[in-house]
Design a protein around this motif. Structure first.
Motif, PDB file in Angstrom:
ATOM      1  N   GLU A  79       3.170   6.116   1.474  1.00 22.70           N
ATOM      2  CA  GLU A  79       4.289   5.562   2.234  1.00 22.70           C
ATOM      3  C   GLU A  79       5.441   6.559   2.316  1.00 22.70           C
ATOM      4  O   GLU A  79       6.099   6.683   3.349  1.00 22.70           O
ATOM      5  CB  GLU A  79       4.773   4.256   1.575  1.00 22.70           C
ATOM      6  CG  GLU A  79       3.848   3.086   1.764  1.00 22.70           C
ATOM      7  CD  GLU A  79       3.743   2.685   3.227  1.00 22.70           C
ATOM      8  OE1 GLU A  79       4.658   2.033   3.740  1.00 22.70           O
ATOM      9  OE2 GLU A  79       2.742   3.043   3.873  1.00 22.70           O
ATOM     10  N   TYR A 125       2.307   4.149  -2.727  1.00 26.81           N
ATOM     11  CA  TYR A 125       3.718   4.497  -2.571  1.00 26.81           C
ATOM     12  C   TYR A 125       3.879   5.949  -2.126  1.00 26.81           C
ATOM     13  O   TYR A 125       4.735   6.279  -1.304  1.00 26.81           O
ATOM     14  CB  TYR A 125       4.472   4.275  -3.872  1.00 26.81           C
ATOM     15  CG  TYR A 125       4.733   2.827  -4.204  1.00 26.81           C
ATOM     16  CD1 TYR A 125       5.023   1.907  -3.208  1.00 26.81           C
ATOM     17  CD2 TYR A 125       4.689   2.375  -5.524  1.00 26.81           C
ATOM     18  CE1 TYR A 125       5.263   0.577  -3.509  1.00 26.81           C
ATOM     19  CE2 TYR A 125       4.929   1.041  -5.830  1.00 26.81           C
ATOM     20  CZ  TYR A 125       5.213   0.149  -4.826  1.00 26.81           C
ATOM     21  OH  TYR A 125       5.461  -1.160  -5.116  1.00 26.81           O
ATOM     22  N   THR A 171      11.419  -0.955   1.401  1.00 25.29           N
ATOM     23  CA  THR A 171      10.840  -0.511   0.125  1.00 25.29           C
ATOM     24  C   THR A 171      10.721  -1.606  -0.916  1.00 25.29           C
ATOM     25  O   THR A 171       9.918  -1.497  -1.842  1.00 25.29           O
ATOM     26  CB  THR A 171      11.694   0.628  -0.463  1.00 25.29           C
ATOM     27  OG1 THR A 171      13.012   0.133  -0.735  1.00 25.29           O
ATOM     28  CG2 THR A 171      11.787   1.794   0.515  1.00 25.29           C
ATOM     29  N   PHE A 200      10.257   5.622  -2.057  1.00 26.49           N
ATOM     30  CA  PHE A 200       8.823   5.463  -2.314  1.00 26.49           C
ATOM     31  C   PHE A 200       8.316   6.529  -3.289  1.00 26.49           C
ATOM     32  O   PHE A 200       7.455   6.256  -4.123  1.00 26.49           O
ATOM     33  CB  PHE A 200       8.037   5.523  -1.002  1.00 26.49           C
ATOM     34  CG  PHE A 200       7.993   4.213  -0.265  1.00 26.49           C
ATOM     35  CD1 PHE A 200       7.540   3.059  -0.897  1.00 26.49           C
ATOM     36  CD2 PHE A 200       8.392   4.127   1.056  1.00 26.49           C
ATOM     37  CE1 PHE A 200       7.496   1.843  -0.224  1.00 26.49           C
ATOM     38  CE2 PHE A 200       8.356   2.917   1.742  1.00 26.49           C
ATOM     39  CZ  PHE A 200       7.911   1.772   1.090  1.00 26.49           C
ATOM     40  N   PHE A 210       7.358  -5.410  -0.190  1.00 27.29           N
ATOM     41  CA  PHE A 210       6.994  -5.017  -1.551  1.00 27.29           C
ATOM     42  C   PHE A 210       7.802  -5.787  -2.592  1.00 27.29           C
ATOM     43  O   PHE A 210       7.872  -5.391  -3.754  1.00 27.29           O
ATOM     44  CB  PHE A 210       7.250  -3.514  -1.755  1.00 27.29           C
ATOM     45  CG  PHE A 210       6.345  -2.638  -0.961  1.00 27.29           C
ATOM     46  CD1 PHE A 210       5.107  -2.275  -1.456  1.00 27.29           C
ATOM     47  CD2 PHE A 210       6.712  -2.168   0.288  1.00 27.29           C
ATOM     48  CE1 PHE A 210       4.269  -1.458  -0.726  1.00 27.29           C
ATOM     49  CE2 PHE A 210       5.880  -1.350   1.015  1.00 27.29           C
ATOM     50  CZ  PHE A 210       4.658  -0.995   0.504  1.00 27.29           C
ATOM     51  N   LEU A 248       9.282   5.337  -6.639  1.00 31.33           N
ATOM     52  CA  LEU A 248       8.402   4.237  -7.047  1.00 31.33           C
ATOM     53  C   LEU A 248       7.036   4.762  -7.487  1.00 31.33           C
ATOM     54  O   LEU A 248       6.455   4.294  -8.465  1.00 31.33           O
ATOM     55  CB  LEU A 248       8.229   3.241  -5.894  1.00 31.33           C
ATOM     56  CG  LEU A 248       9.413   2.317  -5.602  1.00 31.33           C
ATOM     57  CD1 LEU A 248       9.173   1.557  -4.302  1.00 31.33           C
ATOM     58  CD2 LEU A 248       9.621   1.345  -6.749  1.00 31.33           C
ATOM     59  N   ALA A 249       6.520   5.760  -6.740  1.00 30.34           N
ATOM     60  CA  ALA A 249       5.214   6.328  -7.080  1.00 30.34           C
ATOM     61  C   ALA A 249       5.253   6.959  -8.465  1.00 30.34           C
ATOM     62  O   ALA A 249       4.321   6.793  -9.269  1.00 30.34           O
ATOM     63  CB  ALA A 249       4.799   7.365  -6.038  1.00 30.34           C
ATOM     64  N   ASN A 274      -1.281   1.544  -6.826  1.00 32.39           N
ATOM     65  CA  ASN A 274       0.021   1.348  -6.178  1.00 32.39           C
ATOM     66  C   ASN A 274       0.798   2.647  -6.091  1.00 32.39           C
ATOM     67  O   ASN A 274       1.495   2.895  -5.105  1.00 32.39           O
ATOM     68  CB  ASN A 274       0.830   0.297  -6.944  1.00 32.39           C
ATOM     69  CG  ASN A 274       0.418  -1.114  -6.584  1.00 32.39           C
ATOM     70  OD1 ASN A 274       0.855  -1.666  -5.601  1.00 32.39           O
ATOM     71  ND2 ASN A 274      -0.465  -1.683  -7.390  1.00 32.39           N
ATOM     72  N   LYS A 312       5.066   4.498 -11.440  1.00 33.88           N
ATOM     73  CA  LYS A 312       3.847   3.727 -11.643  1.00 33.88           C
ATOM     74  C   LYS A 312       2.813   4.423 -12.520  1.00 33.88           C
ATOM     75  O   LYS A 312       1.774   3.860 -12.821  1.00 33.88           O
ATOM     76  CB  LYS A 312       3.199   3.394 -10.287  1.00 33.88           C
ATOM     77  CG  LYS A 312       4.074   2.535  -9.396  1.00 33.88           C
ATOM     78  CD  LYS A 312       4.493   1.278 -10.108  1.00 33.88           C
ATOM     79  CE  LYS A 312       5.536   0.527  -9.315  1.00 33.88           C
ATOM     80  NZ  LYS A 312       6.148  -0.543 -10.107  1.00 33.88           N
TER      81      LYS A 312
END
Length: 459
Positions: free
Chosen positions: A423, A420, A12, A154, A240, A157-158, A416, A161
């Protein structure tokens, strides 16, 4: 757990793997696998620590779990009953009364196990449960934990963003004291377009059961080798490590695009390996089919019944191969369709952002011109009004710059975030594949053991 955390961080790009995500993954794995396949992960309670003796007759499980395997009082297994029976299993006048040889138990609130007759220091009570902490780096299920944890990372992270436009505040038109100046036009605002992508397709590897070779006469037909099985390839770790820095600090769209291209290339490599694996399976199956055909020829020389069984087996093998190829081709088609559709949507989103910026900048230029006219008029009548308008003009310029900067970040960040999210979906599916493979492989081993025991008993 250092190996697991290191693997999650490599996949990740996060600095430190979230321990809550790892624990959640371990519990997820335990909940998905039949208890009889997890006997190696059993832990038993200790009377002096968890209850089950004179000091505390009630057993309190050290971890919250639904995977209770076995409860005993002394050396006798206790039968589980409903909590509704609690008044009966401890009543000597009831036909349901528990005894020393036939103890009973029920599960109460607070993760408690109540055994009857009451345990004591001589006849202690014990509960065995599947301990999720044993799903660690030494377990065959370690990859399932890694993939499920990576999916959670992930998703986080998504979510991080998404660009927050609420921080942009439209400047307020000042109140002018002079009656000679009238300025009521509203400042232009930037309307950010919305990117809406379909979710990554659910990729499943649900294959039919491998055909079982028939029992044939040892005098006429030799034994078969192993039936070839399809094993999907595993995508390598994606780097990443510098993506976050490119988005939030460097704001380098070219480097970010290069990074995305590299990741997409790895996805393409995975698709190519999938095709290679399928071709390898088909090749091995063809060789195996030829071996079956040869044995059919041998059987035809001796026994028509043997021939019938082998022909039926060959038909089942052909059907199995067809189903495997159907699943692989279907998944490849779904991945390809999603990539094409998402690329088109992201490209359109980029165009929409530029169009929205162009419209905002055009309206802002007109607005600034009108503002300058008002400033000139104010200077002819009131220095205070002129100063207010000049300050306002400066704020409008700052707002316009912030809009352009946020729009630039939004395009990269949203792209992105979408990646993510995809992913996260992929690694969640991989975790399920690991679990399914574990269940299938261990079920086969159990079946073979049972068959061998049965054959031994017939001798």
């Amino acid at each position: 757990m250092s190996e697991i955390t290191n693997h999650i961080e490599e996949i990740t790009g996060v600095g430190t793997a979230n321990t809550d995500f790892i624990e959640s993954a371990q519990r997820f794995v335990v909940s998905k696998i039949p208890t009889e396949l997890m006997l190696w992960a059993i832990t038993e309670t200790i009377p002096g620590t968890h209850g089950g003796n004179n000091s505390n007759q009630q057993i309190t499980l050290p971890v919250k779990t639904d995977s209770l395997v076995f409860v005993r009082r002394d050396q006798y297994e206790a039968d589980k009953v409903s909590p509704k029976m609690r008044g009966f299993i401890g009543n000597s006048n009831s036909i349901h009364n528990a005894t020393a040889i036939f103890p009973k138990y029920y599960i109460a609130d607070g993760n408690r196990v109540i055994i009857k007759p009451d345990p004591d220091n001589t006849y202690t009570g014990h509960a065995q449960y599947v301990d999720y902490t044993k799903i660690n780096e030494d377990s065959d299920l370690r990859n399932a934990v890694v993939y499920h944890s990576a999916s959670s990372e992930f998703e986080k992270l998504a979510s991080s963003k998404v660009v927050d436009w609420t921080d942009l505040v439209v400047p307020v038109v000042p109140t002018l004291s002079s009656n000679s100046v009238s300025f009521s036009q509203s400042a232009p605002t930037y309307a950010s377009p919305v990117l809406s992508l379909t979710t990554f397709p659910t990729i499943t590897w649900s294959f039919p059961s491998v055909p079982v070779a028939p029992s044939t006469s040892a005098q006429t037909v030799a034994t078969f080798g192993n039936v070839p099985t399809f094993t999907p390839p595993v995508m390598g770790a994606l780097d990443f490590t510098d993506t976050e820095d490119l988005i939030t600090n460097e704001e380098d769209s070219e480097m970010l695009a290069a990074r995305i291209s590299e990741i997409q290339a790895k996805i393409g490599e995975f698709s190519a390996k999938l095709g290679e694996t399928q071709a390898k399976f088909n090749k091995e199956n063809s060789v195996f089919q030829a071996d079956v055909q040869e044995k059919i020829q041998e059987a035809q020389l001796s026994d028509a019944e043997e021939t019938r069984k082998l022909q039926k087996y060959q038909s089942e093998l052909q059907s199995y191969q067809g189903e495997v190829n159907k699943v692989v081709s279907g998944n490849q088609a779904e991945i390809s369709e999603w990539q094409t559709r998402s690329a088109t949507d992201i490209q359109k989103y980029g165009t929409d952002i530029q169009n929205a910026l162009n419209k905002f900048n055009e309206e802002n230029a007109e607005y600034q011109a009108q503002l300058q006219i008002s400033i000139q008029d104010a200077q002819l009548s009131s220095q205070d009004d002129a100063q207010l308008l000049q300050d306002y003009s400066s704020k409008v310029n700052t707002y316009a710059s912030e809009v352009n900067e946020m729009a630039s970040k939004s395009g990269s960040a949203t792209q992105n975030a979408t990646y993510y999210s995809a992913e996260a979906k992929k690694y969640y599916e991989w975790a399920n594949m690991e679990i399914s493979s574990y269940i299938q492989n261990n079920s086969k081993m159990i079946n073979k053991t049972i068959a061998a025991q049965a054959a031994q008993q017939r001798r």
